[in-house]
Motif scaffolding. Structure first.
Motif, PDB file in Angstrom:
ATOM      1  N   UNK A   1       8.200   3.511   7.668  1.00 33.38           N
ATOM      2  CA  UNK A   1       9.070   4.129   8.664  1.00 33.38           C
ATOM      3  C   UNK A   1      10.162   3.171   9.140  1.00 33.38           C
ATOM      4  N   UNK A   2       9.917   1.863   9.041  1.00 38.10           N
ATOM      5  CA  UNK A   2      10.874   0.853   9.481  1.00 38.10           C
ATOM      6  C   UNK A   2      11.886   0.486   8.396  1.00 38.10           C
ATOM      7  N   UNK A   3      11.632   0.884   7.165  1.00 35.92           N
ATOM      8  CA  UNK A   3      12.417   0.430   6.017  1.00 35.92           C
ATOM      9  C   UNK A   3      13.364   1.536   5.569  1.00 35.92           C
ATOM     10  N   UNK A   4      14.573   1.133   5.116  1.00 36.75           N
ATOM     11  CA  UNK A   4      15.548   2.101   4.600  1.00 36.75           C
ATOM     12  C   UNK A   4      14.993   2.828   3.385  1.00 36.75           C
ATOM     13  N   UNK A   5      15.459   4.056   3.184  1.00 33.55           N
ATOM     14  CA  UNK A   5      14.946   4.917   2.112  1.00 33.55           C
ATOM     15  C   UNK A   5      15.127   4.292   0.731  1.00 33.55           C
ATOM     16  N   UNK A   6      16.247   3.595   0.501  1.00 40.24           N
ATOM     17  CA  UNK A   6      16.488   2.972  -0.812  1.00 40.24           C
ATOM     18  C   UNK A   6      15.437   1.913  -1.117  1.00 40.24           C
ATOM     19  N   UNK A   7      15.114   1.090  -0.114  1.00 40.02           N
ATOM     20  CA  UNK A   7      14.102   0.052  -0.318  1.00 40.02           C
ATOM     21  C   UNK A   7      12.712   0.654  -0.473  1.00 40.02           C
TER      22      UNK A   7
ATOM     23  N   UNK B   1       0.851  -1.184   0.000  1.00 43.29           N
ATOM     24  CA  UNK B   1       0.000   0.000   0.000  1.00 43.29           C
ATOM     25  C   UNK B   1       0.891   1.240   0.000  1.00 43.29           C
ATOM     26  N   UNK B   2       0.285   2.390   0.234  1.00 42.32           N
ATOM     27  CA  UNK B   2       1.062   3.634   0.287  1.00 42.32           C
ATOM     28  C   UNK B   2       1.845   3.787   1.585  1.00 42.32           C
ATOM     29  N   UNK B   3       1.515   3.012   2.603  1.00 44.16           N
ATOM     30  CA  UNK B   3       2.153   3.192   3.910  1.00 44.16           C
ATOM     31  C   UNK B   3       2.852   1.958   4.468  1.00 44.16           C
TER      32      UNK B   3
ATOM     33  N   UNK C   1      10.068   0.134  -3.506  1.00 39.08           N
ATOM     34  CA  UNK C   1       8.708  -0.332  -3.256  1.00 39.08           C
ATOM     35  C   UNK C   1       7.668   0.621  -3.826  1.00 39.08           C
ATOM     36  N   UNK C   2       7.909   1.915  -3.692  1.00 38.95           N
ATOM     37  CA  UNK C   2       6.947   2.886  -4.201  1.00 38.95           C
ATOM     38  C   UNK C   2       6.888   2.896  -5.727  1.00 38.95           C
ATOM     39  N   UNK C   3       7.950   2.419  -6.382  1.00 42.75           N
ATOM     40  CA  UNK C   3       7.954   2.342  -7.840  1.00 42.75           C
ATOM     41  C   UNK C   3       7.166   1.134  -8.348  1.00 42.75           C
ATOM     42  N   UNK C   4       6.915   0.173  -7.468  1.00 45.97           N
ATOM     43  CA  UNK C   4       6.172  -1.034  -7.855  1.00 45.97           C
ATOM     44  C   UNK C   4       4.677  -0.736  -7.874  1.00 45.97           C
TER      45      UNK C   4
END
Length: 90
Positions: A62-68, A43-45, A72-75
């Motif tokens: 919030x728990x995930x590194x910015x690169x990941x 989802x978005x969050x 994910x947001x590109x998927x």
């Protein structure tokens, strides 16, 4: 004859192993842990990841590194599988 059957069995099983699709995503968390598994909801969050044997984890961005998070947001978004309710015969 036994040798030929063994050869065919090994050949077919290797062919099946090579052709079976494997899709796993790797997510790096801010605490240094790396999780690998199949994404079952996105989802978005947050993201839900299945690590096998029905071990499903819900991770917020919030728990995930910015690169990941960027990957994910590109998927495309993945909705949870709907529960299947059997039809009642009347």
């Amino acid at each position: 004859m036994y040798l030929i059957r063994s050869f065919y069995f090994i050949f077919i099983s290797q062919l099946f192993f090579i052709c079976s699709p494997v899709s796993a995503e790797t997510i790096e968390l801010k605490n240094g842990v790396t999780m690998e598994g199949r994404i079952v909801e996105l989802t978005d969050t947050y993201v839900r990841i299945d690590r096998g044997n029905h071990n499903v984890y819900r991770l917020t961005f919030d728990q995930i590194k910015a690169e990941s998070v960027a990957l994910l947001k590109a998927m495309p978004k993945i909705a949870p599988a709907a529960a299947v309710v059997p039809a009642v015969a009347q």
